[in-house]
Design an enzyme around this catalytic site. Sequence first.
Site, mmCIF file in Angstrom:
data_model
loop_
_atom_site.group_PDB
_atom_site.id
_atom_site.type_symbol
_atom_site.label_atom_id
_atom_site.label_comp_id
_atom_site.label_asym_id
_atom_site.label_seq_id
_atom_site.Cartn_x
_atom_site.Cartn_y
_atom_site.Cartn_z
ATOM 1 N N ASN A 153 -30.054 42.219 60.277
ATOM 2 C CA ASN A 153 -29.847 40.818 60.645
ATOM 3 C C ASN A 153 -30.205 40.610 62.121
ATOM 4 O O ASN A 153 -29.383 40.153 62.932
ATOM 5 C CB ASN A 153 -28.408 40.394 60.360
ATOM 6 C CG ASN A 153 -28.281 38.900 60.110
ATOM 7 O OD1 ASN A 153 -29.253 38.149 60.274
ATOM 8 N ND2 ASN A 153 -27.103 38.459 59.733
ATOM 9 N N HIS A 159 -19.238 34.211 60.292
ATOM 10 C CA HIS A 159 -19.422 34.517 58.873
ATOM 11 C C HIS A 159 -18.428 33.768 57.992
ATOM 12 O O HIS A 159 -18.755 33.411 56.853
ATOM 13 C CB HIS A 159 -19.288 36.028 58.628
ATOM 14 C CG HIS A 159 -20.537 36.796 58.930
ATOM 15 N ND1 HIS A 159 -20.797 37.333 60.160
ATOM 16 C CD2 HIS A 159 -21.604 37.106 58.150
ATOM 17 C CE1 HIS A 159 -21.969 37.949 60.139
ATOM 18 N NE2 HIS A 159 -22.488 37.838 58.934
#
Length: 406
Positions: A259, A290
């Site tokens: 990521n 998140h």
Amino acid sequence: MMNYGIMNMASIPNIHRYSFVVAMGYLTLCHISRIYIFHYGILTTDFSGPLMIITQKITTLACQLHDGIGRQAEELTAEQNRLAVKTRPSLLEYLSYLLNFMSIIAGPCSNYKDYIAFIEGRHVHMKLLEVNWKQKGYDRLPDPSPTGAVMYKLCITLVSLILFLTLTKNFPMAYIIDNEFLDKTPFLSRLGYLYVVTQAAKPKYYFAWTLADAVNNAAGYGFSGVDETGTFRWDLLSNLNIWNIETATSFKMYIENWNIQTAAWLKRVCYDRAPWYPTALTFILSALWHGIYPGYYFTFLTGILITLAARAIRNNCRHYFLSSVPLKIAYDVVTWVVTQLAVCYTVAPFVMLAVEPTIKFYKSMYFHMHILSILVLLVLPIRPQAHSIRKPQNQAMLNSVKSKDK
């Protein structure tokens, strides 16, 4: 739109702070509503993914606008100076940057100046001007095509999709906390199976991020320049490096190649600007971004501990294994095994989401990574990290001039 108002009306010294609080606050409220709407389910109507990307873009633009308008060039790092935005965007530019079709679903987040250069047709040309093409025998600038990069990435997405349809369904993460499995399987076998199920969970991420990268490349966005061999690179927006992930010999190396654009965002808006405890604050921000599922916080808080322990081991021990090739190979093999197992141990709660299965998992693993990390931090000396609100890009030059004056 509220953040656009902040960028145009808020005081320059606080523009990035206000934008960050509003964007992250709204995202967090949406994550909370998602808990009540979906109750740990992942439905096709889930809106949090696009909103997470938009939040990255808003905070990125706000920080870079603050760097460009509210700070002197001498106060910035080289990267901050390169990416600083000198003028406030128009409403059209702002909405185009946030909502362009190439990245609205799965990202990745790109820098505002890079995106505007792409929209204005300067993106590739700017990168090509960094190379002396006359020395390479060219009479004019070449015209790099993204076709090869796109086809290569589409092949990766196809393989990832096949692996997802075959492996992921057959090796569910939930099986590692199945009572029968725990009763009949010895600890080392459970560790091995943990590695297998973690590998089986990766293809969906490889698929989504590589496809998103390919979409941007197909539109002509993502050219990053030319490598040492003269090959055109289309990895400006790449979100992962699969080879480096699978061969990582340190926790840091693994994180840096997984990521990638989110890691870059965390670095630019948090790590580089945090006045204290940058590593811990960066992991906490990552968890908050998140969502609010407990598993995310177990993962990122464990990540802080393992990162600090891995850093201590590397700083105190690695130099002893560089004296010969066999020792270096042995060190790399051992650190690869430990890194892969540490990652598996860390990310399992991220997939499980809830508290009960996470605690059950950690108990089945005897909390071994937590215990080992704490022991390492207690036994090995910790070298202080030279962190700042980063040194100016020309600080070395100024120091050199001062020393000459003396």
